[in-house]
Design a protein around this motif. Structure first.
Motif, PDB file in Angstrom:
ATOM      1  N   SER A  59     -11.972  -5.702   2.604  1.00 50.20           N
ATOM      2  CA  SER A  59     -10.621  -5.133   2.702  1.00 50.20           C
ATOM      3  C   SER A  59     -10.181  -4.666   1.313  1.00 50.20           C
ATOM      4  O   SER A  59     -10.827  -5.002   0.309  1.00 50.20           O
ATOM      5  CB  SER A  59      -9.615  -6.185   3.207  1.00 50.20           C
ATOM      6  OG  SER A  59      -9.474  -7.217   2.252  1.00 50.20           O
ATOM      7  N   GLY A  60      -9.070  -3.951   1.280  1.00 50.16           N
ATOM      8  CA  GLY A  60      -8.492  -3.570  -0.010  1.00 50.16           C
ATOM      9  C   GLY A  60      -8.019  -4.798  -0.771  1.00 50.16           C
ATOM     10  O   GLY A  60      -8.115  -4.867  -2.001  1.00 50.16           O
ATOM     11  N   SER A  61      -7.503  -5.781  -0.031  1.00 47.55           N
ATOM     12  CA  SER A  61      -7.035  -7.022  -0.660  1.00 47.55           C
ATOM     13  C   SER A  61      -8.198  -7.737  -1.350  1.00 47.55           C
ATOM     14  O   SER A  61      -8.077  -8.190  -2.495  1.00 47.55           O
ATOM     15  CB  SER A  61      -6.435  -7.968   0.390  1.00 47.55           C
ATOM     16  OG  SER A  61      -5.439  -7.323   1.119  1.00 47.55           O
ATOM     17  N   THR A  85       5.232  -2.761  -4.439  1.00 44.88           N
ATOM     18  CA  THR A  85       3.900  -2.519  -3.881  1.00 44.88           C
ATOM     19  C   THR A  85       3.720  -3.386  -2.660  1.00 44.88           C
ATOM     20  O   THR A  85       4.585  -4.207  -2.337  1.00 44.88           O
ATOM     21  CB  THR A  85       2.805  -2.841  -4.944  1.00 44.88           C
ATOM     22  OG1 THR A  85       1.507  -2.630  -4.368  1.00 44.88           O
ATOM     23  CG2 THR A  85       2.881  -4.281  -5.436  1.00 44.88           C
ATOM     24  N   PHE A  86       2.581  -3.211  -1.994  1.00 48.91           N
ATOM     25  CA  PHE A  86       2.240  -4.110  -0.900  1.00 48.91           C
ATOM     26  C   PHE A  86       1.831  -5.457  -1.501  1.00 48.91           C
ATOM     27  O   PHE A  86       1.296  -5.518  -2.603  1.00 48.91           O
ATOM     28  CB  PHE A  86       1.087  -3.501  -0.076  1.00 48.91           C
ATOM     29  CG  PHE A  86       0.631  -4.389   1.037  1.00 48.91           C
ATOM     30  CD1 PHE A  86       1.503  -4.749   2.059  1.00 48.91           C
ATOM     31  CD2 PHE A  86      -0.658  -4.898   1.064  1.00 48.91           C
ATOM     32  CE1 PHE A  86       1.090  -5.590   3.081  1.00 48.91           C
ATOM     33  CE2 PHE A  86      -1.082  -5.735   2.090  1.00 48.91           C
ATOM     34  CZ  PHE A  86      -0.203  -6.081   3.094  1.00 48.91           C
ATOM     35  N   ALA A  88      -0.560  -7.416  -1.329  1.00 45.83           N
ATOM     36  CA  ALA A  88      -1.947  -7.697  -1.763  1.00 45.83           C
ATOM     37  C   ALA A  88      -2.130  -7.594  -3.275  1.00 45.83           C
ATOM     38  O   ALA A  88      -2.949  -8.324  -3.850  1.00 45.83           O
ATOM     39  CB  ALA A  88      -2.913  -6.751  -1.067  1.00 45.83           C
ATOM     40  N   THR A  89      -1.406  -6.692  -3.919  1.00 44.23           N
ATOM     41  CA  THR A  89      -1.601  -6.480  -5.359  1.00 44.23           C
ATOM     42  C   THR A  89      -1.258  -7.758  -6.123  1.00 44.23           C
ATOM     43  O   THR A  89      -2.078  -8.284  -6.890  1.00 44.23           O
ATOM     44  CB  THR A  89      -0.722  -5.311  -5.866  1.00 44.23           C
ATOM     45  OG1 THR A  89      -0.673  -4.281  -4.890  1.00 44.23           O
ATOM     46  CG2 THR A  89      -1.213  -4.787  -7.190  1.00 44.23           C
ATOM     47  N   VAL A 131      -0.633   0.737  -9.462  1.00 43.53           N
ATOM     48  CA  VAL A 131      -0.746   1.035  -8.026  1.00 43.53           C
ATOM     49  C   VAL A 131      -0.404   2.511  -7.835  1.00 43.53           C
ATOM     50  O   VAL A 131       0.627   2.975  -8.329  1.00 43.53           O
ATOM     51  CB  VAL A 131       0.243   0.159  -7.212  1.00 43.53           C
ATOM     52  CG1 VAL A 131       0.165   0.490  -5.729  1.00 43.53           C
ATOM     53  CG2 VAL A 131      -0.043  -1.320  -7.440  1.00 43.53           C
ATOM     54  N   ASP A 157      -5.247   0.073  -8.234  1.00 49.13           N
ATOM     55  CA  ASP A 157      -5.010  -0.196  -6.820  1.00 49.13           C
ATOM     56  C   ASP A 157      -4.803   1.160  -6.148  1.00 49.13           C
ATOM     57  O   ASP A 157      -3.698   1.702  -6.123  1.00 49.13           O
ATOM     58  CB  ASP A 157      -3.801  -1.120  -6.627  1.00 49.13           C
ATOM     59  CG  ASP A 157      -3.590  -1.475  -5.156  1.00 49.13           C
ATOM     60  OD1 ASP A 157      -4.127  -0.740  -4.296  1.00 49.13           O
ATOM     61  OD2 ASP A 157      -2.889  -2.467  -4.874  1.00 49.13           O
ATOM     62  N   ALA A 159      -5.485   1.770  -3.002  1.00 52.30           N
ATOM     63  CA  ALA A 159      -5.542   1.522  -1.554  1.00 52.30           C
ATOM     64  C   ALA A 159      -4.909   2.667  -0.772  1.00 52.30           C
ATOM     65  O   ALA A 159      -5.353   2.996   0.325  1.00 52.30           O
ATOM     66  CB  ALA A 159      -4.849   0.205  -1.224  1.00 52.30           C
ATOM     67  N   GLN A 160      -3.862   3.272  -1.341  1.00 52.73           N
ATOM     68  CA  GLN A 160      -3.154   4.348  -0.632  1.00 52.73           C
ATOM     69  C   GLN A 160      -3.540   5.727  -1.154  1.00 52.73           C
ATOM     70  O   GLN A 160      -2.876   6.708  -0.815  1.00 52.73           O
ATOM     71  CB  GLN A 160      -1.634   4.156  -0.808  1.00 52.73           C
ATOM     72  CG  GLN A 160      -1.124   2.827  -0.295  1.00 52.73           C
ATOM     73  CD  GLN A 160       0.381   2.656  -0.438  1.00 52.73           C
ATOM     74  OE1 GLN A 160       1.094   3.585  -0.797  1.00 52.73           O
ATOM     75  NE2 GLN A 160       0.882   1.463  -0.156  1.00 52.73           N
ATOM     76  N   SER A 181      -8.655   0.867   0.342  1.00 49.53           N
ATOM     77  CA  SER A 181      -8.497   0.143   1.602  1.00 49.53           C
ATOM     78  C   SER A 181      -8.834   1.078   2.751  1.00 49.53           C
ATOM     79  O   SER A 181      -8.445   2.245   2.734  1.00 49.53           O
ATOM     80  CB  SER A 181      -7.040  -0.322   1.750  1.00 49.53           C
ATOM     81  OG  SER A 181      -6.773  -0.678   3.095  1.00 49.53           O
ATOM     82  N   LYS A 186      -4.451   3.937   6.701  1.00 50.20           N
ATOM     83  CA  LYS A 186      -4.713   4.671   5.452  1.00 50.20           C
ATOM     84  C   LYS A 186      -5.284   6.058   5.796  1.00 50.20           C
ATOM     85  O   LYS A 186      -5.720   6.298   6.911  1.00 50.20           O
ATOM     86  CB  LYS A 186      -5.711   3.881   4.581  1.00 50.20           C
ATOM     87  CG  LYS A 186      -5.162   2.509   4.155  1.00 50.20           C
ATOM     88  CD  LYS A 186      -3.936   2.664   3.280  1.00 50.20           C
ATOM     89  CE  LYS A 186      -3.521   1.375   2.577  1.00 50.20           C
ATOM     90  NZ  LYS A 186      -2.653   0.497   3.372  1.00 50.20           N
ATOM     91  N   TYR A 311       8.937  -0.699   0.478  1.00 51.21           N
ATOM     92  CA  TYR A 311       8.898  -2.029   1.029  1.00 51.21           C
ATOM     93  C   TYR A 311      10.299  -2.614   0.942  1.00 51.21           C
ATOM     94  O   TYR A 311      10.987  -2.350  -0.042  1.00 51.21           O
ATOM     95  CB  TYR A 311       7.913  -2.881   0.224  1.00 51.21           C
ATOM     96  CG  TYR A 311       6.503  -2.295   0.347  1.00 51.21           C
ATOM     97  CD1 TYR A 311       5.692  -2.629   1.415  1.00 51.21           C
ATOM     98  CD2 TYR A 311       6.033  -1.389  -0.592  1.00 51.21           C
ATOM     99  CE1 TYR A 311       4.410  -2.094   1.544  1.00 51.21           C
ATOM    100  CE2 TYR A 311       4.760  -0.838  -0.460  1.00 51.21           C
ATOM    101  CZ  TYR A 311       3.959  -1.189   0.619  1.00 51.21           C
ATOM    102  OH  TYR A 311       2.727  -0.637   0.755  1.00 51.21           O
TER     103      TYR A 311
HETATM  104  C1  LIG Z   1      -1.009  -0.770  -2.424  1.00 44.65           C
HETATM  105  C2  LIG Z   1      -1.916  -1.583  -1.561  1.00 44.65           C
HETATM  106  N1  LIG Z   1      -2.718  -2.491  -2.140  1.00 44.65           N
HETATM  107  C3  LIG Z   1      -3.570  -3.234  -1.421  1.00 44.65           C
HETATM  108  C4  LIG Z   1      -3.644  -3.109  -0.049  1.00 44.65           C
HETATM  109  C5  LIG Z   1      -4.536  -4.027   0.703  1.00 44.65           C
HETATM  110  O1  LIG Z   1      -5.464  -3.383   1.520  1.00 44.65           O
HETATM  111  P1  LIG Z   1      -5.985  -4.095   2.857  1.00 44.65           P
HETATM  112  O2  LIG Z   1      -4.913  -3.996   3.872  1.00 44.65           O
HETATM  113  O3  LIG Z   1      -7.189  -3.280   3.215  1.00 44.65           O
HETATM  114  O4  LIG Z   1      -6.332  -5.485   2.523  1.00 44.65           O
HETATM  115  C6  LIG Z   1      -2.845  -2.159   0.593  1.00 44.65           C
HETATM  116  C7  LIG Z   1      -2.959  -1.947   2.048  1.00 44.65           C
HETATM  117  O5  LIG Z   1      -2.155  -2.195   2.856  1.00 44.65           O
HETATM  118  C8  LIG Z   1      -1.938  -1.389  -0.176  1.00 44.65           C
HETATM  119  O6  LIG Z   1      -1.137  -0.501   0.407  1.00 44.65           O
END
Ligand SMILES: Cc1ncc(COP(=O)(O)O)c(C=O)c1O
Length: 384
Positions: A59-61, A85-86, A88-89, A131, A157, A159-160, A181, A186, A311
């Protein structure tokens, strides 16, 4: 009319035979974990991102987590990133036991305010995670300048932001690592979770390959501690089947964004539009800013228009990060954006009619608001 925020069914209808063939091939091979399909996908994403190496992960996480682990970042270390940010960062930083140090965002791009970076560096700072929010890259020249000066690792990051560009360079190709991600929403989504790390450093790539498989090399011999961060072959095959379409999907997103821009400009509404400050914004999201965001969101929902708030709570105000000691007011730009931003549908399958319907309804919302405010003023004046 219905305008969903995302229409994956419409996209699937256009690529069904290619995706089905890719899935069937994996099923026939019965090779599900890593293997040739993952390697093919890695080569394709490395090429697409102008990077020498790509490592498929779960995953991106996990991509972010694996990069921090590869740098032995942990307790006592600090990592700088954005609170807007989401999860996960910041979550990845906390999971390795390091301290997250937030830097507020630039209110124009919603990315890291690079002018504040230098003031956050301490002897414990090890890395910066810019990010590339909504599909537009952060000001990487400034990030790299600070990182080089202080010998820091840069983990993008992205991911987007797969395929986004900054001064002709692709997302993921500027820092030491770039993390993608394949979450289904995405621009390049799998049929489940998946991610990829890109890097131009062969040693780092080797270490990441080891880390994604419990740190084993060879099998059952563990010099370092890793995790189960492998990309599976089915997801890799689906991503590879979709990749040849990515540029045309990106063009469609950009075309939709231009149409929104034109229509909003014509309508002259109190709506702040996304600012394009880099060469290639891939519009994972088209995010507008309005002071009456929650009312607008509810109004559009009633009209069949899907929207989302990315967010609502910035990371420094999340309960789980309370021990970092931040409070309301710590990062005013992130807090303001969290109250006022709204993502509108921007997916490639959106029709011109649907984009016009969205803008028309935003216009109606403001017309109704103005009328009710005018009436309220009249009532107050009459009461005096
Ligand atoms: C900015 C950002 N970082 C990290 C992630 C994590 O990716 P994933 O959902 O694949 O774990 C996302 C995805 O939602 C994201 O938008």
């Amino acid at each position: 009319m219905q305008v969903p925020l995302l229409d994956l069914k419409a996209q699937y209808a256009t690529i069904k035979s290619e995706v089905s063939a890719a899935i069937a091939e994996v099923m026939e091979s019965q090779h599900f974990i890593l293997g040739p399909k993952v390697e093919q996908c890695e080569k394709a994403i490395a090429r697409y991102s102008n990077c020498a190496h790509a490592i498929g992960v779960s995953s991106g996480s996990d991509a972010l987590l694996a990069c921090l682990m590869a740098e032995n970042i942990g307790e006592g270390d600090e990592v700088i990133t954005t609170p807007y940010t989401f999860f996960a960062t910041a979550g990845a930083i906390a999971r390795v036991g390091a301290k997250t140090v937030f830097v507020d965002i630039d209110p124009v791009t919603y990315n890291l305010d690079v002018t504040q970076l230098a003031s956050k560096i301490t002897p414990r700072t090890r890395a910066i995670i810019p990010v590339h929010l909504y599909g537009q890259m952060a000001d990487m020249d400034a990030v790299v300048a600070v990182a080089e000066k202080h010998n820091l690792v840069v983990i993008e990051d992205a991911a987007q932001a797969i395929g986004a560009e900054y001064k002709g360079k692709r997302a993921g190709s500027i820092g030491h690592y770039g993390c993608f991600s394949f979450f289904p929403s995405k621009n390049l989504g799998a049929a489940g979770d998946g991610g990829m790390i890109v890097t131009n450093d062969a040693q780092r790539a080797d270490k990441l390959r080891c880390i994604r498989a419990h740190g084993s090399k060879p099998k059952y011999y563990h010099k370092i501690i890793g995790g189960n961060f492998r990309l599976d072959a089915l997801q890799a095959a689906i991503v590879s089947a979709k990749l040849p379409h990515l540029d045309s999907w990106t063009s469609a997103r950009q075309r939709n964004a231009r149409l929104y821009d034109e229509l909003f400009d014509e309508a002259g509404l109190p709506v702040l539009l996304p600012a394009v400050t880099t060469d290639r914004h891939i519009f994972n999201q088209y995010v507008i800013r309005v002071t009456s965001r929650n009312e607008l969101e509810a109004f559009l929902q009633k009209k069949g228009i899907g929207t989302e708030v990315y967010y609502p709570v910035p990371m420094h105000l999340q309960e789980c990060f309370g021990d970092l000691g931040y409070s309301t007011g710590s990062f005013p730009e992130s807090e303001g954006a969290a109250k006022e931003t709204l993502a509108l549908p921007i997916h490639p399958e959106l029709t011109e009619e649907q984009v016009r319907y969205v803008v028309e309804n935003v216009r109606e919302f403001f017309a109704a608001k103005e009328a009710s405010e005018g009436q309220a003023q009249m009532v107050t004046a009459a009461g005096k």
